[in-house]
Design a protein around this motif. Structure first.
Motif, PDB file in Angstrom:
ATOM      1  N   GLU A  46       0.835  -1.209   0.000  1.00 21.38           N
ATOM      2  CA  GLU A  46       0.000   0.000   0.000  1.00 21.38           C
ATOM      3  C   GLU A  46       0.867   1.255   0.000  1.00 21.38           C
ATOM      4  O   GLU A  46       0.581   2.232  -0.706  1.00 21.38           O
ATOM      5  CB  GLU A  46      -0.919   0.000   1.224  1.00 21.38           C
ATOM      6  CG  GLU A  46      -1.848   1.200   1.285  1.00 21.38           C
ATOM      7  CD  GLU A  46      -2.764   1.170   2.498  1.00 21.38           C
ATOM      8  OE1 GLU A  46      -3.530   2.140   2.679  1.00 21.38           O
ATOM      9  OE2 GLU A  46      -2.712   0.179   3.271  1.00 21.38           O
ATOM     10  N   PHE A  47       1.946   1.221   0.766  1.00 17.16           N
ATOM     11  CA  PHE A  47       2.864   2.365   0.837  1.00 17.16           C
ATOM     12  C   PHE A  47       3.592   2.576  -0.483  1.00 17.16           C
ATOM     13  O   PHE A  47       3.642   3.693  -1.022  1.00 17.16           O
ATOM     14  CB  PHE A  47       3.863   2.131   1.972  1.00 17.16           C
ATOM     15  CG  PHE A  47       5.009   3.106   2.009  1.00 17.16           C
ATOM     16  CD1 PHE A  47       4.807   4.432   2.356  1.00 17.16           C
ATOM     17  CD2 PHE A  47       6.299   2.691   1.702  1.00 17.16           C
ATOM     18  CE1 PHE A  47       5.870   5.332   2.395  1.00 17.16           C
ATOM     19  CE2 PHE A  47       7.362   3.580   1.735  1.00 17.16           C
ATOM     20  CZ  PHE A  47       7.148   4.902   2.082  1.00 17.16           C
ATOM     21  N   LEU A  48       4.142   1.505  -1.044  1.00 19.42           N
ATOM     22  CA  LEU A  48       4.924   1.607  -2.278  1.00 19.42           C
ATOM     23  C   LEU A  48       4.058   1.974  -3.477  1.00 19.42           C
ATOM     24  O   LEU A  48       4.539   2.618  -4.419  1.00 19.42           O
ATOM     25  CB  LEU A  48       5.646   0.284  -2.539  1.00 19.42           C
ATOM     26  CG  LEU A  48       6.753  -0.082  -1.547  1.00 19.42           C
ATOM     27  CD1 LEU A  48       7.163  -1.541  -1.711  1.00 19.42           C
ATOM     28  CD2 LEU A  48       7.953   0.839  -1.729  1.00 19.42           C
ATOM     29  N   ALA A  49       2.798   1.572  -3.460  1.00 17.09           N
ATOM     30  CA  ALA A  49       1.896   1.862  -4.572  1.00 17.09           C
ATOM     31  C   ALA A  49       1.631   3.357  -4.709  1.00 17.09           C
ATOM     32  O   ALA A  49       1.181   3.821  -5.770  1.00 17.09           O
ATOM     33  CB  ALA A  49       0.588   1.112  -4.396  1.00 17.09           C
ATOM     34  N   GLN A  50       1.918   4.117  -3.674  1.00 14.38           N
ATOM     35  CA  GLN A  50       1.695   5.563  -3.713  1.00 14.38           C
ATOM     36  C   GLN A  50       2.878   6.325  -4.310  1.00 14.38           C
ATOM     37  O   GLN A  50       2.792   7.526  -4.534  1.00 14.38           O
ATOM     38  CB  GLN A  50       1.428   6.078  -2.298  1.00 14.38           C
ATOM     39  CG  GLN A  50       0.203   5.456  -1.638  1.00 14.38           C
ATOM     40  CD  GLN A  50       0.059   5.873  -0.183  1.00 14.38           C
ATOM     41  OE1 GLN A  50       0.473   6.965   0.208  1.00 14.38           O
ATOM     42  NE2 GLN A  50      -0.520   4.998   0.619  1.00 14.38           N
ATOM     43  N   ALA A  51       3.985   5.616  -4.567  1.00 15.21           N
ATOM     44  CA  ALA A  51       5.171   6.282  -5.128  1.00 15.21           C
ATOM     45  C   ALA A  51       4.915   6.655  -6.580  1.00 15.21           C
ATOM     46  O   ALA A  51       4.131   6.006  -7.275  1.00 15.21           O
ATOM     47  CB  ALA A  51       6.380   5.354  -5.025  1.00 15.21           C
ATOM     48  N   PRO A  52       5.565   7.700  -7.080  1.00 16.69           N
ATOM     49  CA  PRO A  52       5.371   8.097  -8.486  1.00 16.69           C
ATOM     50  C   PRO A  52       5.861   7.002  -9.422  1.00 16.69           C
ATOM     51  O   PRO A  52       6.800   6.267  -9.103  1.00 16.69           O
ATOM     52  CB  PRO A  52       6.206   9.377  -8.614  1.00 16.69           C
ATOM     53  CG  PRO A  52       7.190   9.316  -7.490  1.00 16.69           C
ATOM     54  CD  PRO A  52       6.498   8.594  -6.375  1.00 16.69           C
ATOM     55  N   PRO A  53       5.245   6.873 -10.596  1.00 14.05           N
ATOM     56  CA  PRO A  53       5.618   5.804 -11.525  1.00 14.05           C
ATOM     57  C   PRO A  53       7.059   5.875 -12.007  1.00 14.05           C
ATOM     58  O   PRO A  53       7.620   4.865 -12.418  1.00 14.05           O
ATOM     59  CB  PRO A  53       4.632   5.990 -12.685  1.00 14.05           C
ATOM     60  CG  PRO A  53       4.159   7.400 -12.578  1.00 14.05           C
ATOM     61  CD  PRO A  53       4.151   7.712 -11.119  1.00 14.05           C
ATOM     62  N   GLU A  54       7.662   7.046 -11.959  1.00 18.20           N
ATOM     63  CA  GLU A  54       9.064   7.181 -12.378  1.00 18.20           C
ATOM     64  C   GLU A  54      10.037   6.835 -11.253  1.00 18.20           C
ATOM     65  O   GLU A  54      11.250   6.901 -11.420  1.00 18.20           O
ATOM     66  CB  GLU A  54       9.352   8.599 -12.881  1.00 18.20           C
ATOM     67  CG  GLU A  54       9.265   9.687 -11.823  1.00 18.20           C
ATOM     68  CD  GLU A  54       7.841  10.224 -11.630  1.00 18.20           C
ATOM     69  OE1 GLU A  54       7.709  11.288 -11.005  1.00 18.20           O
ATOM     70  OE2 GLU A  54       6.895   9.585 -12.133  1.00 18.20           O
TER      71      GLU A  54
END
Length: 208
Positions: free
Chosen positions: A154-162
């Motif tokens: 859940e935390f990592l999924a919020q990171a920008p795609p780049e």
């Protein structure tokens, strides 16, 4: 006390300590999933991050690795006593984040200030990811608590795609039905299928 905080560091610390016992001195020069990092460099990084995130949990802002970014890890910096020292640092890390106060307000690590709950999650992610790195580099098995992995996903999924420079590489596509660990690894920019390159066998001297 651990059930009163968002994440319990005891299980991953125990697992990493077990992995350390499986590291042979000859493997210190082996590659890891972290580009350009050998096992020795990874171990040096683990020592530094354990200390930095312990001080962050204690709300220390004057300790090394808190107010400014640490020096890049290197094999030359790795303590000769890492086998005895690193397990102690990891236990201190787990103990520090058992205190509910460590998860309140803001904390600082590597010159970055953020909500303590976020920083604690970052610390857990570092611990899980680098434990997997070490396991893969040294041919050991690695498992993580599904509940912890769900929080990290859940935390990592919020990171920008780049990706986030200095923290996460861009996500890597996974299989149709990846495991929770593979999902977390891929979101952090790691290839779950990574294996160390095969080493050429040294030719045997002819028998006399």
């Amino acid at each position: 006390m651990a059930d009163r905080v968002p994440l319990d560091f005891d299980p991953p610390v125990r697992k990493l300590r077990a992995l350390l016992l499986g590291v042979d001195d000859t493997e210190l020069i082996h590659p890891t999933p972290c580009p350009d990092w050998t096992v020795a460099v990874l171990l040096d990084h683990l020592m530094v991050l354990a200390q930095a995130f312990t001080q962050a949990a204690r709300k220390r802002t004057d300790a090394p690795g808190t107010a400014e970014p640490p020096s890049p890890p290197s094999a030359q910096h790795l303590s000769r006593h890492w086998r005895s020292r690193l397990p102690v640092l990891l236990e201190e890390l787990a103990t520090a984040w058992k205190d509910p106060a460590s998860w309140t307000g803001t904390s600082q690590a590597g010159g970055v200030t953020m909500p303590a709950t976020t920083l604690g999650t970052v610390a857990m992610n570092e611990l899980i990811m680098h434990s997997w790195d070490l396991a893969r580099a040294t041919g050991q098995e690695y498992f993580a608590d599904p509940r912890t992995l769900e929080v990290l996903i859940e935390f990592l999924a919020q990171a920008p795609p780049e990706g986030t420079p200095g923290m996460f590489a861009p996500p890597i596509p996974t299989d149709d039905e990846p495991t929770l660990l593979d999902q977390a690894l891929a979101l952090a920019g790691r290839d779950p299928a990574w294996r160390p390159p095969r080493r050429r066998r040294q030719p045997q001297a002819p028998a006399a």
